[in-house]
Design a protein around this motif. Structure first.
Motif, PDB file in Angstrom:
ATOM      1  N   ASP A  67     -24.426  -8.269  16.658  1.00 38.37           N
ATOM      2  CA  ASP A  67     -23.629  -8.340  15.440  1.00 38.37           C
ATOM      3  C   ASP A  67     -23.791  -9.698  14.755  1.00 38.37           C
ATOM      4  O   ASP A  67     -24.417 -10.614  15.280  1.00 38.37           O
ATOM      5  N   ARG A  68     -23.211  -9.813  13.558  1.00 38.37           N
ATOM      6  CA  ARG A  68     -23.114 -11.076  12.835  1.00 38.37           C
ATOM      7  C   ARG A  68     -21.646 -11.469  12.726  1.00 38.37           C
ATOM      8  O   ARG A  68     -20.775 -10.597  12.617  1.00 38.37           O
ATOM      9  N   ILE A  69     -21.361 -12.781  12.717  1.00 42.11           N
ATOM     10  CA  ILE A  69     -19.980 -13.240  12.731  1.00 42.11           C
ATOM     11  C   ILE A  69     -19.745 -14.356  11.716  1.00 42.11           C
ATOM     12  O   ILE A  69     -20.670 -15.022  11.266  1.00 42.11           O
ATOM     13  N   ALA A 106     -10.243 -17.041  15.484  1.00 42.23           N
ATOM     14  CA  ALA A 106     -10.429 -15.715  14.910  1.00 42.23           C
ATOM     15  C   ALA A 106     -11.751 -15.653  14.169  1.00 42.23           C
ATOM     16  O   ALA A 106     -12.164 -16.651  13.551  1.00 42.23           O
ATOM     17  N   MET A 107     -12.396 -14.504  14.219  1.00 43.16           N
ATOM     18  CA  MET A 107     -13.667 -14.367  13.513  1.00 43.16           C
ATOM     19  C   MET A 107     -13.824 -12.950  12.991  1.00 43.16           C
ATOM     20  O   MET A 107     -13.359 -11.979  13.574  1.00 43.16           O
ATOM     21  N   TYR A 108     -14.483 -12.829  11.849  1.00 39.12           N
ATOM     22  CA  TYR A 108     -14.955 -11.552  11.343  1.00 39.12           C
ATOM     23  C   TYR A 108     -16.232 -11.174  12.087  1.00 39.12           C
ATOM     24  O   TYR A 108     -17.036 -12.050  12.457  1.00 39.12           O
ATOM     25  N   PHE A 136      -8.958  -6.262  15.567  1.00 39.29           N
ATOM     26  CA  PHE A 136      -8.410  -5.541  14.422  1.00 39.29           C
ATOM     27  C   PHE A 136      -9.564  -4.838  13.701  1.00 39.29           C
ATOM     28  O   PHE A 136     -10.639  -5.413  13.530  1.00 39.29           O
ATOM     29  N   TYR A 137      -9.311  -3.629  13.227  1.00 35.90           N
ATOM     30  CA  TYR A 137     -10.372  -2.843  12.590  1.00 35.90           C
ATOM     31  C   TYR A 137     -10.101  -2.641  11.105  1.00 35.90           C
ATOM     32  O   TYR A 137      -8.951  -2.441  10.685  1.00 35.90           O
ATOM     33  N   ILE A 199     -12.163  -7.769  13.183  1.00 33.17           N
ATOM     34  CA  ILE A 199     -11.743  -9.154  13.383  1.00 33.17           C
ATOM     35  C   ILE A 199     -11.412  -9.316  14.853  1.00 33.17           C
ATOM     36  O   ILE A 199     -10.593  -8.566  15.397  1.00 33.17           O
ATOM     37  N   ALA A 200     -12.040 -10.278  15.502  1.00 32.44           N
ATOM     38  CA  ALA A 200     -11.714 -10.600  16.887  1.00 32.44           C
ATOM     39  C   ALA A 200     -10.874 -11.872  16.909  1.00 32.44           C
ATOM     40  O   ALA A 200     -11.164 -12.831  16.190  1.00 32.44           O
TER      41      ALA A 200
END
Length: 212
Positions: A67-69, A106-108, A136-137, A199-200
């Protein structure tokens, strides 16, 4: 802000089993705000390829994670509202469960079709840096054939044996949050067949600090 009902469910489930899933935790309007913020940052080329490990141990392994963050840095009103919610939730969970968490990151994350994250844990036993993981989705109208599910596995036994039967297979539907104790539950993201936004968040204890 977080409803008392959702706080009660999260605290009760974490106490009883160490994990929880709450649907409709984020309103549709707030999901849209967060997704628009994520997409704007992507257009500004703020995202980068994710890796595994931290600091000197950091490596990029696309056979494990693809993935990308983009880290959230409280740069606008939308992110500020989200972080106010995290502050409220962290305070409430600490008050009920005495976990001693005192900051978070927190990160996207964006998963393109064909991308995944293989089975892993967010914090190794005894490190006590990441205490609680939340995901979070932001994907409205997600269907089963789009893939990208979160698989959460049981805690590894004291003998080191892993159970490969997941506790839950969770589609990344908008508004849902999954939360679990970071050291205890291996998890993975299955291959997605459509673009997937999440979002993690990790509630943490700062290095060198011991919760009272």
């Amino acid at each position: 802000m977080v409803s008392q009902k959702d706080i009660d469910q999260i605290c009760t489930d974490l106490y009883q089993s160490g994990w929880t899933v709450v649907e409709n935790f984020l309103s549709a309007a707030f999901v849209d705000l967060m997704r628009q913020d994520l997409m704007a940052l992507d257009r500004q080329e703020k995202f980068h390829k994710a890796g595994i490990g931290r600091e000197l141990d950091f490596v990029r392994r696309e056979d494990i994670r693809s993935d990308r963050i983009c880290w959230l840095e409280n740069i606008n009103e939308t992110q500020n509202l989200f972080m106010q919610m995290l502050d409220q939730l962290m305070t409430a969970v600490n008050r009920r469960l005495f976990l001693g968490m005192n900051h978070y990151e927190a990160m996207y994350a964006i998963y393109e079709p064909g991308q995944f994250y293989k089975k892993h844990v967010d914090s190794f036993k005894g490190q006590r840096n990441r205490i609680m993981t939340l995901v979070f989705y932001l994907n409205p109208d997600w269907t089963q054939d789009q893939g990208g599910e979160l698989l959460l596995y049981p805690e590894v036994s004291e003998g080191g044996l892993e159970n490969n039967e997941p506790i839950i297979t969770l589609p990344p539907k908008a508004g849902t949050v999954a939360a679990f104790l970071s050291e205890d539950f291996p998890h993975e993201v299955l291959t997605t067949h459509d673009i997937r936004y999440s979002i993690a968040v990790w509630f943490r204890i700062r290095e060198g600090e011991i919760p009272l």
